[in-house]
Design a protein around this motif. Structure first.
Motif, PDB file in Angstrom:
ATOM      1  N   VAL A 297      38.282  38.003  40.706  1.00 46.39           N
ATOM      2  CA  VAL A 297      37.047  37.423  41.220  1.00 46.39           C
ATOM      3  C   VAL A 297      35.841  37.943  40.448  1.00 46.39           C
ATOM      4  CG1 VAL A 297      35.475  37.506  43.215  1.00 46.39           C
ATOM      5  CG2 VAL A 297      37.887  36.957  43.548  1.00 46.39           C
ATOM      6  N   ILE A 298      34.873  37.061  40.223  1.00 41.41           N
ATOM      7  CA  ILE A 298      33.555  37.445  39.727  1.00 41.41           C
ATOM      8  C   ILE A 298      32.568  37.140  40.844  1.00 41.41           C
ATOM      9  CG2 ILE A 298      31.801  37.154  37.945  1.00 41.41           C
ATOM     10  CD1 ILE A 298      33.974  35.858  36.187  1.00 41.41           C
TER      11      ILE A 298
ATOM     12  N   GLU B  61      23.376  41.111  50.683  1.00 40.03           N
ATOM     13  CA  GLU B  61      23.769  42.210  51.562  1.00 40.03           C
ATOM     14  C   GLU B  61      25.280  42.446  51.595  1.00 40.03           C
ATOM     15  OE1 GLU B  61      22.984  38.517  54.188  1.00 40.03           O
ATOM     16  OE2 GLU B  61      22.056  39.522  52.453  1.00 40.03           O
ATOM     17  N   GLN B  62      26.043  41.571  50.968  1.00 40.73           N
ATOM     18  CA  GLN B  62      27.501  41.729  50.910  1.00 40.73           C
ATOM     19  C   GLN B  62      27.969  42.407  49.620  1.00 40.73           C
ATOM     20  OE1 GLN B  62      28.227  37.400  51.490  1.00 40.73           O
ATOM     21  NE2 GLN B  62      29.492  38.005  53.229  1.00 40.73           N
ATOM     22  N   VAL B  63      27.052  42.644  48.703  1.00 40.51           N
ATOM     23  CA  VAL B  63      27.435  43.106  47.368  1.00 40.51           C
ATOM     24  C   VAL B  63      28.243  44.393  47.405  1.00 40.51           C
ATOM     25  CG1 VAL B  63      26.561  44.017  45.184  1.00 40.51           C
ATOM     26  CG2 VAL B  63      25.583  41.936  46.136  1.00 40.51           C
ATOM     27  N   ARG B  64      27.790  45.382  48.175  1.00 40.03           N
ATOM     28  CA  ARG B  64      28.431  46.695  48.120  1.00 40.03           C
ATOM     29  C   ARG B  64      29.890  46.627  48.548  1.00 40.03           C
ATOM     30  NH1 ARG B  64      28.495  49.330  44.890  1.00 40.03           N
ATOM     31  NH2 ARG B  64      30.757  49.291  45.093  1.00 40.03           N
ATOM     32  N   VAL B  65      30.163  46.088  49.728  1.00 36.62           N
ATOM     33  CA  VAL B  65      31.547  46.051  50.214  1.00 36.62           C
ATOM     34  C   VAL B  65      32.395  45.119  49.351  1.00 36.62           C
ATOM     35  CG1 VAL B  65      33.047  45.438  52.140  1.00 36.62           C
ATOM     36  CG2 VAL B  65      30.917  46.664  52.573  1.00 36.62           C
TER      37      VAL B  65
ATOM     38  N   ASP C 249      33.433  46.836  46.246  1.00 34.52           N
ATOM     39  CA  ASP C 249      34.532  47.779  46.469  1.00 34.52           C
ATOM     40  C   ASP C 249      35.881  47.071  46.340  1.00 34.52           C
ATOM     41  OD1 ASP C 249      32.713  49.783  46.971  1.00 34.52           O
ATOM     42  OD2 ASP C 249      32.941  49.728  49.152  1.00 34.52           O
ATOM     43  N   LEU C 250      35.946  45.840  46.836  1.00 35.56           N
ATOM     44  CA  LEU C 250      37.206  45.095  46.835  1.00 35.56           C
ATOM     45  C   LEU C 250      37.531  44.459  45.490  1.00 35.56           C
ATOM     46  CD1 LEU C 250      36.800  43.259  50.275  1.00 35.56           C
ATOM     47  CD2 LEU C 250      38.026  45.390  49.820  1.00 35.56           C
TER      48      LEU C 250
ATOM     49  N   PRO D  90      40.314  47.543  41.108  1.00 36.78           N
ATOM     50  CA  PRO D  90      41.416  47.972  40.234  1.00 36.78           C
ATOM     51  C   PRO D  90      41.580  49.484  40.172  1.00 36.78           C
ATOM     52  CG  PRO D  90      40.228  46.174  39.212  1.00 36.78           C
ATOM     53  CD  PRO D  90      39.437  46.564  40.432  1.00 36.78           C
ATOM     54  N   ALA D  91      40.462  50.228  40.191  1.00 35.51           N
ATOM     55  CA  ALA D  91      40.562  51.690  40.167  1.00 35.51           C
ATOM     56  C   ALA D  91      41.170  52.221  41.462  1.00 35.51           C
ATOM     57  CB  ALA D  91      39.186  52.314  39.947  1.00 35.51           C
TER      58      ALA D  91
END
Length: 266
Positions: free
Chosen positions: A124-125, A157-161, A164-165, A170-171
């Motif tokens: 996903v991008i 406001e959804q960018v952070r979570v 993470d996904l 990948p990390a």
């Protein structure tokens, strides 16, 4: 048609290489350290090095700013007035203030959060559009990014979570797989190399099950026989949600401590 990329670090270099492979457009790259831009240009005959950021602003129909967050305001202030209202302006700076950027340019800026998975043209991008982005801009973004990943619109406001996904994901997956590999090898039943191979091949197979349409719940139901060994092993995951709750807490705390101030007008 020409795509300009400012900043050729991990993300900028990756995007240049991938877009050169998937787009028929010429790619111009710029880095404050010319040698870094030259290394990226060596990868593909369709990539050339721009002399300065103004060349990119004036020559490119699409401009992607991939600098560090701290440099983003300086770049948009410098090149923003040179862009036209029809320029497709993207940035990988997830903390960029889109409304503030529009003070400095007639172009409409769009944020994107790529992932390492784009190297294999998958994953996903994340895409964050400002309120005034019309359907034409969204279609151009989808056409540009679609060949290297799945554009997924989200709110700011959804960018952070969401990051993470996806971008960090990948990390996190790699760390879990490495921990499992180490634990299996520590039993003495397998060498580390054997355990790593089994974890890797199972992860690939798991991904292909998902590609085939299986849901997480369906995979659990298919493998977990009541009273069987898998069910016994799943007891070790009791409370595992707390691990990921803490993960999101830690990344949010870090992000809050590194949020830049909104660009100043004038």
């Amino acid at each position: 048609m020409t795509i300009g990329i400012i900043g050729t670090g991990h993300m900028g270099g990756m995007l240049a290489a991938l877009l050169a492979d998937t787009s028929s457009e010429r790619i111009l790259v710029f880095n404050r350290t010319p040698e870094k831009a030259a290394l990226v240009a060596e990868r593909h005959p369709h990539i050339a090095v721009a002399r300065d950021v103004c060349d990119i602003a004036e020559a490119c129909d699409t401009v992607i700013i991939c600098t560090r967050a701290a440099d983003g305001e300086q770049v948009i202030r410098h090149i923003g007035p040179l862009l036209s209202p029809t320029t497709l302006l993207l940035t990988t700076i997830s903390t960029a203030h889109l409304a503030s950027w529009q003070q400095f340019t007639p172009a409409i800026p769009v944020k994107m959060v790529p992932s390492l998975t784009q190297w294999v043209k998958s994953g996903v991008i994340l895409v964050i559009y400002p309120e005034n982005a019309d359907r034409g801009i969204k279609r151009r973004v989808e056409d540009l990014l679609g060949p290297i990943g799945q554009p997924f619109p989200i709110a700011d406001e959804q960018v952070r979570v969401a990051s993470d996904l996806t971008s960090c994901g990948p990390a996190f997956w790699a760390r879990l797989c490495l921990a499992w590999t180490n634990a299996a090898a520590a039993t003495g039943a397998l060498s580390h190399e054997e355990a790593a191979k089994l974890v890797r091949e199972t992860a690939i197979g798991f991904a292909r099950l998902l590609e085939a349409g299986w849901s997480f719940d369906e995979i659990l139901d298919a493998v977990c026989v009541p009273g069987g060994v898998t069910q016994a092993g799943l007891e070790a995951f009791t409370g595992v949600e707390a691990v990921f709750t803490n993960l999101h807490r830690l990344t949010a705390h870090f992000a809050r401590g590194h949020m830049p101030e909104a660009p100043r007008g004038g």
